[in-house]
Write a protein that holds these residues in place. Structure first.
Motif, PDB file in Angstrom:
ATOM      1  N   TYR A 220       0.876  -1.174   0.000  1.00 15.13           N
ATOM      2  CA  TYR A 220       0.000   0.000   0.000  1.00 15.13           C
ATOM      3  C   TYR A 220       0.905   1.213   0.000  1.00 15.13           C
ATOM      4  O   TYR A 220       1.816   1.327   0.826  1.00 15.13           O
ATOM      5  N   CYS A 221       0.676   2.129  -0.928  1.00 18.02           N
ATOM      6  CA  CYS A 221       1.550   3.288  -1.078  1.00 18.02           C
ATOM      7  C   CYS A 221       0.742   4.576  -1.143  1.00 18.02           C
ATOM      8  O   CYS A 221      -0.265   4.651  -1.842  1.00 18.02           O
ATOM      9  N   GLN A 222       1.220   5.565  -0.409  1.00 18.79           N
ATOM     10  CA  GLN A 222       0.705   6.926  -0.539  1.00 18.79           C
ATOM     11  C   GLN A 222       1.847   7.790  -1.060  1.00 18.79           C
ATOM     12  O   GLN A 222       2.847   7.985  -0.382  1.00 18.79           O
ATOM     13  N   GLY A 223       1.705   8.259  -2.280  1.00 23.22           N
ATOM     14  CA  GLY A 223       2.715   9.118  -2.864  1.00 23.22           C
ATOM     15  C   GLY A 223       2.349  10.579  -2.699  1.00 23.22           C
ATOM     16  O   GLY A 223       1.239  10.934  -2.283  1.00 23.22           O
ATOM     17  N   ALA A 224       3.301  11.455  -3.022  1.00 20.31           N
ATOM     18  CA  ALA A 224       3.037  12.892  -2.937  1.00 20.31           C
ATOM     19  C   ALA A 224       4.052  13.648  -3.784  1.00 20.31           C
ATOM     20  O   ALA A 224       5.184  13.196  -3.977  1.00 20.31           O
ATOM     21  N   THR A 225       3.608  14.787  -4.305  1.00 21.45           N
ATOM     22  CA  THR A 225       4.522  15.752  -4.903  1.00 21.45           C
ATOM     23  C   THR A 225       4.453  16.981  -4.001  1.00 21.45           C
ATOM     24  O   THR A 225       3.643  17.879  -4.195  1.00 21.45           O
ATOM     25  N   HIS A 226       5.303  16.984  -2.986  1.00 21.36           N
ATOM     26  CA  HIS A 226       5.236  18.025  -1.963  1.00 21.36           C
ATOM     27  C   HIS A 226       5.690  19.390  -2.495  1.00 21.36           C
ATOM     28  O   HIS A 226       5.158  20.422  -2.088  1.00 21.36           O
ATOM     29  N   ILE A 227       6.693  19.367  -3.390  1.00 24.81           N
ATOM     30  CA  ILE A 227       7.214  20.615  -3.953  1.00 24.81           C
ATOM     31  C   ILE A 227       6.768  20.675  -5.414  1.00 24.81           C
ATOM     32  O   ILE A 227       7.363  20.028  -6.282  1.00 24.81           O
ATOM     33  N   PRO A 228       5.719  21.421  -5.739  1.00 23.53           N
ATOM     34  CA  PRO A 228       5.138  21.366  -7.080  1.00 23.53           C
ATOM     35  C   PRO A 228       5.920  22.113  -8.153  1.00 23.53           C
ATOM     36  O   PRO A 228       5.760  21.827  -9.332  1.00 23.53           O
ATOM     37  N   THR A 229       6.758  23.067  -7.745  1.00 15.56           N
ATOM     38  CA  THR A 229       7.539  23.835  -8.718  1.00 15.56           C
ATOM     39  C   THR A 229       8.994  23.856  -8.293  1.00 15.56           C
ATOM     40  O   THR A 229       9.311  24.150  -7.133  1.00 15.56           O
ATOM     41  N   ARG A 230       9.868  23.548  -9.215  1.00 12.06           N
ATOM     42  CA  ARG A 230      11.301  23.569  -8.956  1.00 12.06           C
ATOM     43  C   ARG A 230      12.004  24.382 -10.042  1.00 12.06           C
ATOM     44  O   ARG A 230      11.375  24.814 -11.012  1.00 12.06           O
ATOM     45  N   VAL A 231      13.317  24.577  -9.876  1.00 16.49           N
ATOM     46  CA  VAL A 231      14.113  25.366 -10.822  1.00 16.49           C
ATOM     47  C   VAL A 231      15.214  24.463 -11.380  1.00 16.49           C
ATOM     48  O   VAL A 231      15.935  23.807 -10.618  1.00 16.49           O
ATOM     49  N   LEU A 376      -2.495  -3.566  -2.786  1.00 15.26           N
ATOM     50  CA  LEU A 376      -2.419  -4.471  -3.935  1.00 15.26           C
ATOM     51  C   LEU A 376      -1.531  -5.661  -3.618  1.00 15.26           C
ATOM     52  O   LEU A 376      -0.478  -5.518  -2.972  1.00 15.26           O
ATOM     53  N   GLU A 377      -1.940  -6.832  -4.064  1.00 15.04           N
ATOM     54  CA  GLU A 377      -1.114  -8.022  -3.941  1.00 15.04           C
ATOM     55  C   GLU A 377       0.037  -7.948  -4.945  1.00 15.04           C
ATOM     56  O   GLU A 377      -0.075  -7.331  -6.010  1.00 15.04           O
ATOM     57  N   VAL A 378       1.154  -8.594  -4.610  1.00  9.85           N
ATOM     58  CA  VAL A 378       2.315  -8.651  -5.496  1.00  9.85           C
ATOM     59  C   VAL A 378       2.406 -10.069  -6.054  1.00  9.85           C
ATOM     60  O   VAL A 378       2.856 -10.984  -5.361  1.00  9.85           O
ATOM     61  N   PRO A 379       1.961 -10.283  -7.278  1.00  7.65           N
ATOM     62  CA  PRO A 379       1.947 -11.642  -7.838  1.00  7.65           C
ATOM     63  C   PRO A 379       3.346 -12.095  -8.257  1.00  7.65           C
ATOM     64  O   PRO A 379       4.275 -11.276  -8.394  1.00  7.65           O
ATOM     65  N   ALA A 380       3.497 -13.388  -8.458  1.00  4.54           N
ATOM     66  CA  ALA A 380       4.745 -13.909  -8.998  1.00  4.54           C
ATOM     67  C   ALA A 380       4.988 -13.301 -10.377  1.00  4.54           C
ATOM     68  O   ALA A 380       4.053 -13.113 -11.158  1.00  4.54           O
ATOM     69  N   LEU A 381       6.231 -12.996 -10.664  1.00  3.11           N
ATOM     70  CA  LEU A 381       6.571 -12.350 -11.937  1.00  3.11           C
ATOM     71  C   LEU A 381       6.494 -13.355 -13.077  1.00  3.11           C
ATOM     72  O   LEU A 381       7.028 -14.454 -13.004  1.00  3.11           O
ATOM     73  N   ASP A 382       5.800 -12.959 -14.134  1.00  2.00           N
ATOM     74  CA  ASP A 382       5.623 -13.821 -15.309  1.00  2.00           C
ATOM     75  C   ASP A 382       6.523 -13.328 -16.426  1.00  2.00           C
ATOM     76  O   ASP A 382       6.267 -12.314 -17.054  1.00  2.00           O
ATOM     77  N   LEU A 383       7.589 -14.069 -16.696  1.00  2.00           N
ATOM     78  CA  LEU A 383       8.515 -13.671 -17.753  1.00  2.00           C
ATOM     79  C   LEU A 383       7.955 -13.902 -19.143  1.00  2.00           C
ATOM     80  O   LEU A 383       8.587 -13.544 -20.138  1.00  2.00           O
ATOM     81  N   GLN A 384       6.784 -14.483 -19.213  1.00  2.00           N
ATOM     82  CA  GLN A 384       6.136 -14.653 -20.520  1.00  2.00           C
ATOM     83  C   GLN A 384       5.241 -13.467 -20.844  1.00  2.00           C
ATOM     84  O   GLN A 384       4.615 -13.428 -21.901  1.00  2.00           O
ATOM     85  N   ALA A 385       5.149 -12.493 -19.936  1.00  2.00           N
ATOM     86  CA  ALA A 385       4.256 -11.341 -20.165  1.00  2.00           C
ATOM     87  C   ALA A 385       4.676 -10.556 -21.383  1.00  2.00           C
ATOM     88  O   ALA A 385       5.853 -10.512 -21.735  1.00  2.00           O
TER      89      ALA A 385
END
Length: 386
Positions: A220-231, A376-385
Motif C-alpha cells: 500500500y503506497c501513498q505518494g506525494a509531490t510536496h514541492i510542485p515547482t522547482r528550478v 495491492l497483492e504482489v503476484p509472482a513475476l511472469d517472464l512470458q508477459a
C-alpha cells in the motif's frame, strides 16, 4: 604476475552516479589497487571505454582519471575486440536501447536500476537477456553497504527470533533550485523523463526486503509531490510532474510488516540518510549505511510512560554496536568485483535482470496503489508477459 585485462564499455559516466560511484570509486579504485585476483591468481584489470553524448565532458573525465579511451559512438565501442562487458548508468528511458545493442554484440551486461520505466518493458528486456544466455547483473548496492551486511548477519544468525516488523526512513531535503542549487538533476522530478521517487526507491526496497527479510506479498503506497515547482539547471522554473515522497506499507512472507518512508522533501534528524529499525521477539536492531546497533531481549529496559515528568533515560546509550568483523569496502566497488569474477570465473552473481524486473514491478504497483487508494497483492513475476 599474469594479468587479464577486460574491456568495459561504460555508458553514462557523465552522470553523477556513473561518475562518482561506478567509475571513480569502483573501476578506477580497482585499477589503482592493481586489479582483483581471479581464481587462478591472474589479476583482473578493468579497462574502461567511456561512452556518452557530450564529447567535452568525456574528454575531461578521461583526462582527470588518466584514461585513454572515450567515444560518443556506442556501436564502435562495443565492436572493440577486448570488450567483454557493457555497463549502463544512463537515464532510465535510454537504458533499453543500450542493453539491446549489447545483447546484439554478445557482451555480458551490468547496469543500474531501474532497468525500464514500466513492468512490461522490464519483463521484455529481462526475457531478452535471459534468452541470450549472456551473463548479466544489475546494481543492488544497498545489499553491499556495511550497515545492511551487518543486519543480514543478524538475520542469518537468528538474533531477532521471529521478526515482527521493519521500519525504514530514507531521504533528505533536495533544494528547490531557486536560492540554492538542487543536488539532484531536474529529470528526477519529471514523470515524462522517468523521474519519481517511487520508481527509484521501490526498486531498491524490493531487493532489500526480499533478500534480507522475506518476499514482498502486498503493497500500500501513498505518494506525494510536496514541492510542485522547482528550478532546473539553467535557472528556469518547471512544474514537478513526478512524486518526491512515498509512504509505503509492505506485507512480507512470514507475517512481517514493513513501513518505508522515502522523501526528497524531509530534513534529516537521524544518524544516517537511511535507517532500518527491525523488531523481533528476541531482539531489535537499527541499521544505517555503515553502522548497526542492537538491543537483545535480555538487555531490554522497562520504560514507564509518564508524560508529566522529563525523560531521564538515554535510550540510545542502551544499545550495543555491531562490530565490522571484516573489511567493509564501498558497496558499489564490492559488487563490481563480484560481477568481474562472475564474468571471468563464473562465480555466483544472483542479482540479475529477473530480480531487477521485480523491482520495477513493485514500483509500478506502488504507483497504482497510490492512484487507486488501495492495497495491492504482489503476484509472482511472469517472464512470458507481453
Amino acid at each position: 604476475m599474469n594479468e587479464r585485462r577486460i574491456g568495459i564499455v561504460m555508458n553514462g559516466v557523465t552522470g553523477r552516479m556513473g561518475l562518482r560511484q561506478h567509475l571513480e570509486r569502483s573501476i578506477v579504485a580497482i585499477r589503482e589497487q592493481g586489479g582483483i585476483p581471479a581464481a587462478d591468481g591472474t589479476m583482473i584489470i578493468p579497462d574502461p571505454i567511456l561512452v556518452g553524448r557530450n564529447e567535452l565532458k568525456l574528454r575531461r573525465i578521461a583526462e582527470q582519471y588518466g584514461l585513454e579511451r572515450w567515444t560518443t559512438d556506442l556501436a564502435g565501442a562495443l565492436a572493440e575486440p577486448d570488450v567483454e562487458i557493457y555497463f549502463d548508468s544512463q537515464l532510465t528511458q535510454l537504458r533499453e536501447k543500450g542493453v539491446r545493442a549489447a545483447v546484439e554484440a554478445g557482451k555480458a551486461i551490468y547496469c543500474e536500476k531501474p532497468i525500464a520505466e514500466s513492468l512490461d518493458a522490464a519483463v521484455d528486456l529481462a526475457k531478452l537477456v535471459v534468452d541470450s544466455g549472456l551473463k548479466n547483473g544489475v546494481v543492488m548496492d544497498k545489499l553491499s553497504l556495511p550497515g545492511l551486511r551487518k543486519l543480514k548477519r543478524l538475520v542469518d544468525g537468528g538474533f531477532f527470533g521471529r521478526i515482527l516488523s521493519v521500519r525504514g526512513e530514507f531521504g533528505y531535503w533536495v533544494f528547490e533550485g531557486d536560492w540554492q542549487e538542487a543536488q539532484r538533476p531536474s529529470w528526477n522530478y519529471k514523470a515524462e523523463e522517468g523521474g519519481g521517487i517511487i520508481l527509484d526507491m521501490f526498486c531498491h526496497w524490493r531487493y532489500v526486503l526480499d533478500q534480507t527479510f522475506g518476499a514482498v506479498k502486498s503493497v500500500y503506497c501513498q505518494g506525494a509531490t510536496h514541492i510542485p515547482t522547482r528550478v532546473d539547471e539553467n535557472g528556469e522554473p518547471y512544474a514537478a510532474t513526478a512524486d518526491d515522497a512515498a509512504y509505503g506499507v509492505f506485507e512480507l512472507e512470514g507475517g512481517i510488516v514493513a513501513q518505508l518512508n522515502s522523501s526528497w522533501a524531509t530534513r534529516v534528524f537521524r544518524d544516517e540518510l537511511v535507517e532500518f529499525h527491525v523488531d523481533g521477539t528476541e531482539g531489535s536492531a537499527v541499521a544505517g549505511l555503515r553502522n548497526c546497533r542492537v538491543q537483545h531481549r535480555s538487555a531490554t529496559p522497562k520504560p514507564v510512560w509518564n508524560p508529566d515528568i522529563p525523560v531521564t533515560e538515554k535510550f540510545r546509550d542502551q544499545w550495543a554496536t555491531v562490530p565490522d568483523n571484516e573489511v567493509m569496502d564501498n558497496g558499489f566497488k564490492v559488487q563490481w568485483e563480484m560481477f568481474l569474477r562472475h564474468v571471468v570465473d563464473d562465480a555466483p552473481f544472483t542479482w540479475d535482470f529477473v530480480e531487477a524486473a521485480k523491482g520495477v514491478q513493485l514500483a509500478e504497483l506502488g504507483l497504482k496503489s497510490w492512484h487507486e487508494g488501495r492495497k495491492l497483492e504482489v503476484p509472482a513475476l511472469d517472464l512470458q508477459a507481453n
